[in-house]
Design a protein around this motif. Structure first.
Motif, PDB file in Angstrom:
ATOM      1  N   MET A 153       0.821  -1.208   0.000  1.00 37.90           N
ATOM      2  CA  MET A 153       0.000   0.000   0.000  1.00 37.90           C
ATOM      3  C   MET A 153       0.855   1.259   0.000  1.00 37.90           C
ATOM      4  O   MET A 153       0.533   2.236  -0.678  1.00 37.90           O
ATOM      5  N   LEU A 154       1.924   1.228   0.763  1.00 38.50           N
ATOM      6  CA  LEU A 154       2.745   2.414   0.972  1.00 38.50           C
ATOM      7  C   LEU A 154       3.961   2.463   0.055  1.00 38.50           C
ATOM      8  O   LEU A 154       4.861   3.282   0.264  1.00 38.50           O
ATOM      9  N   LYS A 155       3.993   1.619  -0.967  1.00 38.13           N
ATOM     10  CA  LYS A 155       5.203   1.471  -1.776  1.00 38.13           C
ATOM     11  C   LYS A 155       5.703   2.753  -2.441  1.00 38.13           C
ATOM     12  O   LYS A 155       6.910   2.853  -2.724  1.00 38.13           O
ATOM     13  N   PRO A 156       4.862   3.771  -2.723  1.00 39.97           N
ATOM     14  CA  PRO A 156       5.437   5.000  -3.275  1.00 39.97           C
ATOM     15  C   PRO A 156       6.356   5.746  -2.314  1.00 39.97           C
ATOM     16  O   PRO A 156       7.119   6.616  -2.736  1.00 39.97           O
ATOM     17  N   LEU A 157       6.286   5.426  -1.017  1.00 40.10           N
ATOM     18  CA  LEU A 157       7.086   6.134  -0.026  1.00 40.10           C
ATOM     19  C   LEU A 157       8.463   5.510   0.118  1.00 40.10           C
ATOM     20  O   LEU A 157       8.691   4.358  -0.239  1.00 40.10           O
ATOM     21  N   ALA A 199      11.605   3.716   1.857  1.00 39.52           N
ATOM     22  CA  ALA A 199      11.577   2.508   2.680  1.00 39.52           C
ATOM     23  C   ALA A 199      11.564   2.817   4.166  1.00 39.52           C
ATOM     24  O   ALA A 199      10.841   2.160   4.941  1.00 39.52           O
ATOM     25  N   GLU A 200      12.321   3.829   4.586  1.00 40.47           N
ATOM     26  CA  GLU A 200      12.366   4.122   6.016  1.00 40.47           C
ATOM     27  C   GLU A 200      11.040   4.684   6.517  1.00 40.47           C
ATOM     28  O   GLU A 200      10.670   4.475   7.673  1.00 40.47           O
ATOM     29  N   ARG A 201      10.311   5.368   5.651  1.00 47.55           N
ATOM     30  CA  ARG A 201       9.014   5.888   6.044  1.00 47.55           C
ATOM     31  C   ARG A 201       7.980   4.756   6.123  1.00 47.55           C
ATOM     32  O   ARG A 201       7.130   4.735   7.010  1.00 47.55           O
ATOM     33  N   VAL A 202       8.064   3.834   5.187  1.00 47.41           N
ATOM     34  CA  VAL A 202       7.182   2.669   5.240  1.00 47.41           C
ATOM     35  C   VAL A 202       7.424   1.899   6.526  1.00 47.41           C
ATOM     36  O   VAL A 202       6.486   1.490   7.220  1.00 47.41           O
ATOM     37  N   GLN A 203       8.691   1.701   6.879  1.00 50.88           N
ATOM     38  CA  GLN A 203       9.027   0.918   8.063  1.00 50.88           C
ATOM     39  C   GLN A 203       8.478   1.566   9.333  1.00 50.88           C
ATOM     40  O   GLN A 203       8.031   0.861  10.244  1.00 50.88           O
ATOM     41  N   ARG A 204       8.478   2.877   9.402  1.00 55.90           N
ATOM     42  CA  ARG A 204       7.967   3.530  10.615  1.00 55.90           C
ATOM     43  C   ARG A 204       6.488   3.225  10.820  1.00 55.90           C
ATOM     44  O   ARG A 204       6.040   3.031  11.945  1.00 55.90           O
ATOM     45  N   TYR A 205       5.729   3.143   9.718  1.00 59.75           N
ATOM     46  CA  TYR A 205       4.304   2.849   9.843  1.00 59.75           C
ATOM     47  C   TYR A 205       4.061   1.364  10.095  1.00 59.75           C
ATOM     48  O   TYR A 205       3.119   0.999  10.802  1.00 59.75           O
ATOM     49  N   VAL A 206       4.897   0.510   9.547  1.00 57.60           N
ATOM     50  CA  VAL A 206       4.803  -0.914   9.842  1.00 57.60           C
ATOM     51  C   VAL A 206       5.086  -1.149  11.324  1.00 57.60           C
ATOM     52  O   VAL A 206       4.357  -1.882  12.012  1.00 57.60           O
ATOM     53  N   ASP A 207       6.142  -0.526  11.828  1.00 57.39           N
ATOM     54  CA  ASP A 207       6.471  -0.682  13.246  1.00 57.39           C
ATOM     55  C   ASP A 207       5.334  -0.181  14.134  1.00 57.39           C
ATOM     56  O   ASP A 207       4.981  -0.822  15.133  1.00 57.39           O
ATOM     57  N   ALA A 208       4.750   0.956  13.765  1.00 58.91           N
ATOM     58  CA  ALA A 208       3.652   1.504  14.557  1.00 58.91           C
ATOM     59  C   ALA A 208       2.441   0.589  14.532  1.00 58.91           C
ATOM     60  O   ALA A 208       1.769   0.393  15.551  1.00 58.91           O
ATOM     61  N   ALA A 209       2.164  -0.005  13.368  1.00 56.22           N
ATOM     62  CA  ALA A 209       0.997  -0.885  13.234  1.00 56.22           C
ATOM     63  C   ALA A 209       1.110  -2.123  14.103  1.00 56.22           C
ATOM     64  O   ALA A 209       0.095  -2.759  14.416  1.00 56.22           O
ATOM     65  N   ARG A 210       2.310  -2.484  14.497  1.00 58.98           N
ATOM     66  CA  ARG A 210       2.523  -3.649  15.341  1.00 58.98           C
ATOM     67  C   ARG A 210       2.330  -3.355  16.821  1.00 58.98           C
ATOM     68  O   ARG A 210       2.332  -4.273  17.643  1.00 58.98           O
ATOM     69  N   GLU A 211       2.154  -2.075  17.179  1.00 56.45           N
ATOM     70  CA  GLU A 211       1.892  -1.738  18.576  1.00 56.45           C
ATOM     71  C   GLU A 211       0.534  -2.296  18.986  1.00 56.45           C
ATOM     72  O   GLU A 211      -0.406  -2.278  18.201  1.00 56.45           O
ATOM     73  N   PRO A 212       0.403  -2.792  20.200  1.00 53.09           N
ATOM     74  CA  PRO A 212      -0.881  -3.357  20.640  1.00 53.09           C
ATOM     75  C   PRO A 212      -2.034  -2.363  20.474  1.00 53.09           C
ATOM     76  O   PRO A 212      -1.972  -1.250  20.996  1.00 53.09           O
ATOM     77  N   GLY A 213      -3.045  -2.775  19.738  1.00 57.29           N
ATOM     78  CA  GLY A 213      -4.241  -1.968  19.581  1.00 57.29           C
ATOM     79  C   GLY A 213      -4.185  -0.897  18.519  1.00 57.29           C
ATOM     80  O   GLY A 213      -5.218  -0.342  18.139  1.00 57.29           O
TER      81      GLY A 213
END
Length: 272
Positions: free
Chosen positions: A168-172, A174-188
């Motif tokens: 979904m975030l591939k236009p961004l 890689a480091e910006r994509v990773q920040r949102y992936v990491d955040a999405a893994r936070e509980p809740g």
């Protein structure tokens, strides 16, 4: 900073000249207020004060469990309550994606609180509803809503090292994509974001009125979510000074892909 409002605690990133005119920044899914971090330096340079809100589901202290708590009216009330706590009577609003949806509702229902509106990617709700009716392609663009409403959505987005979320975030970058992936893994956190989709019904936007505050709508021609018809028909729903800014070669993620161009649109609308 943390702002306590409506029994919740919201994260707000405040920056820029303290005496500058205030700008409220409302993010979308699956991002957070960091999606504006390439935009705000331009606004600060122009003398504006920015307040980037992490909305409900994204701020750790604002993650109600009930899906019904994520109806759009709740997010609108959040924004007004945060402004009240900050002591801000009138504000320029910039919203992207779901943040744009909230921005349209703020302008429609609380016009006295807005100086200007800059909506990014998501058009006026009534224009979008019309486009869905007359353009099958627009309805197809929004088919992902049902996927995100599924109880399996969290597993779909985060499975295989978050392959779908990364796609979904591939236009961004890689480091910006990773920040949102990491955040999405936070509980809740991911469930909170997805609950916006699960709580959504068209009756929440069906009566959105004509906008009476000066407005710019920013649309990009590579946006996979919103087609040209909805973009063009947004003008029908603004009675104040209005501009459609169409970006070429930019996808849905405008604030991070084209921050300077977006800043130009915001500053032109604000008039600084």
């Amino acid at each position: 900073m943390e702002i306590k409002a409506r029994g919740l605690t919201f994260e707000v990133s405040a920056a820029g000249p303290e005496d500058g005119e205030p700008v409220l920044l409302l993010h979308g899914f699956p991002q957070d207020n960091r999606e504006f971090d390439r935009l705000v330096p331009y606004l600060h340079e122009a003398g504006l004060r920015t307040y980037a809100l992490n909305q409900r589901g994204y701020s750790p202290g604002a993650r109600p469990q009930e899906v019904s708590a994520y109806r759009l009216r709740e997010a609108v009330a959040d924004a007004i309550a945060v402004l009240d706590e900050l002591g801000i009577e009138k504000v320029h609003v910039v919203g992207h994606d779901w943040g744009a949806q909230i921005a349209w509702l703020l302008a429609a229902n609380h016009p006295g609180r807005l100086r200007t509106l800059t909506a990014v990617s998501v058009p006026h709700p009534r224009a979008l509803m019309l486009a869905i009716r007359v353009r099958p392609s627009q309805k197809a663009r929004l088919a992902y809503f049902e996927v995100f409403r599924s109880p399996r959505a969290e597993r779909l987005l985060l499975g295989r090292d978050a392959a779908v979320l990364r796609w979904m975030l591939k236009p961004l970058r890689a480091e910006r994509v990773q920040r949102y992936v990491d955040a999405a893994r936070e509980p809740g956190r991911l469930t909170g974001g997805l609950n916006w989709y699960r709580a959504f019904t068209t009756d929440q936007i069906a009566k959105t009125g004509v906008i009476t505050v000066p407005t710019t709508y920013v649309w990009s021609d590579r946006d996979g979510v919103v087609g040209l018809t909805a973009a063009l028909r947004t003008a029908d729903w603004v009675s104040a000074d209005y501009q459609l800014m169409a970006m070429r070669g930019v996808s849905h993620w405008v604030p991070e892909e084209a921050p300077q161009e977006l800043a130009d649109a915001v500053l032109a609308r604000i008039g600084v």
